[in-house]
Design a protein around this motif. Sequence first.
Motif, PDB file in Angstrom:
ATOM      1  N   ASP A 197       0.814  -1.224   0.000  1.00  0.00           N
ATOM      2  CA  ASP A 197       0.000   0.000   0.000  1.00  0.00           C
ATOM      3  C   ASP A 197       0.848   1.275   0.000  1.00  0.00           C
ATOM      4  O   ASP A 197       0.364   2.348   0.360  1.00  0.00           O
ATOM      5  N   ALA A 198       2.117   1.150  -0.421  1.00  0.00           N
ATOM      6  CA  ALA A 198       2.978   2.351  -0.479  1.00  0.00           C
ATOM      7  C   ALA A 198       2.873   3.009  -1.855  1.00  0.00           C
ATOM      8  O   ALA A 198       2.628   2.340  -2.854  1.00  0.00           O
ATOM      9  N   ILE A 199       3.039   4.325  -1.877  1.00  0.00           N
ATOM     10  CA  ILE A 199       3.082   5.057  -3.144  1.00  0.00           C
ATOM     11  C   ILE A 199       4.550   5.195  -3.528  1.00  0.00           C
ATOM     12  O   ILE A 199       5.364   5.692  -2.737  1.00  0.00           O
ATOM     13  N   THR A 200       4.902   4.728  -4.725  1.00  0.00           N
ATOM     14  CA  THR A 200       6.301   4.810  -5.171  1.00  0.00           C
ATOM     15  C   THR A 200       6.543   6.130  -5.903  1.00  0.00           C
ATOM     16  O   THR A 200       5.754   6.533  -6.746  1.00  0.00           O
ATOM     17  N   VAL A 201       7.642   6.786  -5.527  1.00  0.00           N
ATOM     18  CA  VAL A 201       8.020   8.044  -6.180  1.00  0.00           C
ATOM     19  C   VAL A 201       9.435   7.882  -6.732  1.00  0.00           C
ATOM     20  O   VAL A 201      10.369   7.617  -5.973  1.00  0.00           O
ATOM     21  N   ASN A 202       9.585   7.999  -8.050  1.00  0.00           N
ATOM     22  CA  ASN A 202      10.918   7.941  -8.657  1.00  0.00           C
ATOM     23  C   ASN A 202      11.511   9.346  -8.629  1.00  0.00           C
ATOM     24  O   ASN A 202      10.988  10.265  -9.246  1.00  0.00           O
ATOM     25  N   THR A 203      12.621   9.495  -7.905  1.00  0.00           N
ATOM     26  CA  THR A 203      13.167  10.840  -7.660  1.00  0.00           C
ATOM     27  C   THR A 203      14.327  11.195  -8.603  1.00  0.00           C
ATOM     28  O   THR A 203      14.937  12.245  -8.443  1.00  0.00           O
ATOM     29  N   THR A 204      14.634  10.305  -9.578  1.00  0.00           N
ATOM     30  CA  THR A 204      15.823  10.515 -10.430  1.00  0.00           C
ATOM     31  C   THR A 204      15.876  11.928 -11.017  1.00  0.00           C
ATOM     32  O   THR A 204      16.906  12.577 -10.980  1.00  0.00           O
ATOM     33  N   ASN A 205      14.741  12.369 -11.554  1.00  0.00           N
ATOM     34  CA  ASN A 205      14.744  13.681 -12.217  1.00  0.00           C
ATOM     35  C   ASN A 205      14.011  14.755 -11.418  1.00  0.00           C
ATOM     36  O   ASN A 205      13.563  15.756 -11.976  1.00  0.00           O
ATOM     37  N   LEU A 206      13.891  14.544 -10.137  1.00  0.00           N
ATOM     38  CA  LEU A 206      13.185  15.531  -9.306  1.00  0.00           C
ATOM     39  C   LEU A 206      14.147  16.190  -8.331  1.00  0.00           C
ATOM     40  O   LEU A 206      15.075  15.544  -7.832  1.00  0.00           O
ATOM     41  N   THR A 207      13.909  17.463  -8.041  1.00  0.00           N
ATOM     42  CA  THR A 207      14.692  18.109  -6.986  1.00  0.00           C
ATOM     43  C   THR A 207      14.088  17.687  -5.649  1.00  0.00           C
ATOM     44  O   THR A 207      12.954  17.187  -5.598  1.00  0.00           O
ATOM     45  N   LEU A 208      14.840  17.928  -4.594  1.00  0.00           N
ATOM     46  CA  LEU A 208      14.349  17.600  -3.258  1.00  0.00           C
ATOM     47  C   LEU A 208      13.006  18.294  -2.997  1.00  0.00           C
ATOM     48  O   LEU A 208      12.058  17.672  -2.493  1.00  0.00           O
ATOM     49  N   GLU A 209      12.935  19.565  -3.365  1.00  0.00           N
ATOM     50  CA  GLU A 209      11.702  20.342  -3.126  1.00  0.00           C
ATOM     51  C   GLU A 209      10.528  19.724  -3.887  1.00  0.00           C
ATOM     52  O   GLU A 209       9.419  19.645  -3.379  1.00  0.00           O
ATOM     53  N   GLN A 210      10.787  19.279  -5.128  1.00  0.00           N
ATOM     54  CA  GLN A 210       9.714  18.668  -5.924  1.00  0.00           C
ATOM     55  C   GLN A 210       9.229  17.363  -5.285  1.00  0.00           C
ATOM     56  O   GLN A 210       8.033  17.081  -5.271  1.00  0.00           O
ATOM     57  N   VAL A 211      10.180  16.595  -4.762  1.00  0.00           N
ATOM     58  CA  VAL A 211       9.805  15.328  -4.104  1.00  0.00           C
ATOM     59  C   VAL A 211       8.903  15.619  -2.905  1.00  0.00           C
ATOM     60  O   VAL A 211       7.841  15.009  -2.736  1.00  0.00           O
ATOM     61  N   VAL A 212       9.328  16.583  -2.097  1.00  0.00           N
ATOM     62  CA  VAL A 212       8.567  16.885  -0.876  1.00  0.00           C
ATOM     63  C   VAL A 212       7.193  17.483  -1.223  1.00  0.00           C
ATOM     64  O   VAL A 212       6.185  17.120  -0.607  1.00  0.00           O
ATOM     65  N   GLU A 213       7.168  18.339  -2.233  1.00  0.00           N
ATOM     66  CA  GLU A 213       5.881  18.906  -2.667  1.00  0.00           C
ATOM     67  C   GLU A 213       4.922  17.799  -3.078  1.00  0.00           C
ATOM     68  O   GLU A 213       3.741  17.815  -2.759  1.00  0.00           O
ATOM     69  N   LYS A 214       5.459  16.841  -3.817  1.00  0.00           N
ATOM     70  CA  LYS A 214       4.642  15.728  -4.305  1.00  0.00           C
ATOM     71  C   LYS A 214       4.062  14.929  -3.123  1.00  0.00           C
ATOM     72  O   LYS A 214       2.866  14.660  -3.059  1.00  0.00           O
ATOM     73  N   ILE A 215       4.939  14.571  -2.201  1.00  0.00           N
ATOM     74  CA  ILE A 215       4.509  13.780  -1.039  1.00  0.00           C
ATOM     75  C   ILE A 215       3.522  14.581  -0.193  1.00  0.00           C
ATOM     76  O   ILE A 215       2.470  14.083   0.212  1.00  0.00           O
ATOM     77  N   PHE A 216       3.872  15.845   0.037  1.00  0.00           N
ATOM     78  CA  PHE A 216       3.024  16.725   0.856  1.00  0.00           C
ATOM     79  C   PHE A 216       1.637  16.847   0.216  1.00  0.00           C
ATOM     80  O   PHE A 216       0.610  16.748   0.903  1.00  0.00           O
ATOM     81  N   GLY A 217       1.617  17.018  -1.102  1.00  0.00           N
ATOM     82  CA  GLY A 217       0.340  17.134  -1.831  1.00  0.00           C
ATOM     83  C   GLY A 217      -0.493  15.875  -1.681  1.00  0.00           C
ATOM     84  O   GLY A 217      -1.710  15.937  -1.450  1.00  0.00           O
ATOM     85  N   LEU A 218       0.157  14.714  -1.782  1.00  0.00           N
ATOM     86  CA  LEU A 218      -0.573  13.449  -1.665  1.00  0.00           C
ATOM     87  C   LEU A 218      -1.156  13.285  -0.265  1.00  0.00           C
ATOM     88  O   LEU A 218      -2.272  12.802  -0.085  1.00  0.00           O
ATOM     89  N   ILE A 219      -0.409  13.739   0.738  1.00  0.00           N
ATOM     90  CA  ILE A 219      -0.905  13.640   2.125  1.00  0.00           C
ATOM     91  C   ILE A 219      -2.099  14.576   2.309  1.00  0.00           C
ATOM     92  O   ILE A 219      -3.139  14.175   2.833  1.00  0.00           O
ATOM     93  N   LYS A 220      -1.939  15.813   1.862  1.00  0.00           N
ATOM     94  CA  LYS A 220      -3.009  16.807   2.058  1.00  0.00           C
ATOM     95  C   LYS A 220      -4.286  16.403   1.319  1.00  0.00           C
ATOM     96  O   LYS A 220      -5.390  16.581   1.809  1.00  0.00           O
ATOM     97  N   ASN A 221      -4.133  15.819   0.103  1.00  0.00           N
ATOM     98  CA  ASN A 221      -5.306  15.412  -0.685  1.00  0.00           C
ATOM     99  C   ASN A 221      -6.070  14.256  -0.069  1.00  0.00           C
ATOM    100  O   ASN A 221      -7.236  14.041  -0.377  1.00  0.00           O
ATOM    101  N   ASN A 222      -5.363  13.484   0.764  1.00  0.00           N
ATOM    102  CA  ASN A 222      -6.012  12.294   1.340  1.00  0.00           C
ATOM    103  C   ASN A 222      -6.262  12.426   2.832  1.00  0.00           C
ATOM    104  O   ASN A 222      -6.559  11.457   3.502  1.00  0.00           O
ATOM    105  N   ASP A 223      -6.072  13.617   3.341  1.00  0.00           N
ATOM    106  CA  ASP A 223      -6.199  13.850   4.790  1.00  0.00           C
ATOM    107  C   ASP A 223      -7.659  13.756   5.235  1.00  0.00           C
ATOM    108  O   ASP A 223      -8.536  14.187   4.529  1.00  0.00           O
TER     109      ASP A 223
END
Length: 223
Positions: A197-223
């Motif tokens: 039940d984990a969401i996989t995020v491939n970070t190869t072409n993402l900046t740290l900020e983009q990774v965190v934004e993505k994760i943060f967005g997924l958390i907020k959308n499902n809160d």
Amino acid sequence: MAKLLITIDGPAGSGKSSAAKLLAAKLTAAFLDTGAMYRAAALAAMRTSCDLNDVTKLEEIIDKTDFKFEIEAGQMTVKINGGDATEQIRDPQVTANVHFVASEPSLRQRIVRLQRAFAGRYEKIVAEGRDQGTVVFPDADFKFFLTADAQERSKRRAKELTEKGYKVDLDKLQQEIEKRDRQDSTRKISPLIAAADAITVNTTNLTLEQVVEKIFGLIKNND
Ligand code: DC
């Protein structure tokens, strides 16, 4: 147990540690660096100059050692028998020896106990490691699995080590990362795999900020 528990698992250099730290800051949550706990146990054993293959001895050392893991200014600090070891646990020699602790069920059990005790002390936790979503916190509220190409992960590790003043051979580092991937993914106990039940995020072409934004967005959308 914490009211909000987020797990971030993945291989070395996938960016999980930086992402977990930044996400924890954004959520005012405590950051649980579980690799640091395995490293602390390995370092405590190395200091005794014992045979690292001697599991009974390692059990004894872990049981007798006073480990303290605290959050200070958003960082998890590590104390071994009262002395600060936050930096020393990152030494490449410790990195090379962590598998002696990480591959033994009876030793992992002890480290998992430390992780759950840490989580029990905070309301909100971002736990980062290899088995947080699968074994340690199977009921976590949100689970993420970070990946990245081995080449990109080696570059990130090299940058980190260079900044700390270590001399780095990039090819050797990539070989070590691939070796550690194999050790982590093929061990019988708690191998490195994404929870179902984990969401996989491939970070190869993402900046740290983009990774965190993505994760943060997924958390907020499902809160
Ligand atoms: O993330 P790190 O490089 O600090 O982790 C150090 C080692 O600890 C890594 O080689 C695998 C092991 N580890 C583990 O087996 N399980 C965890 N939850 C965290 C780390």
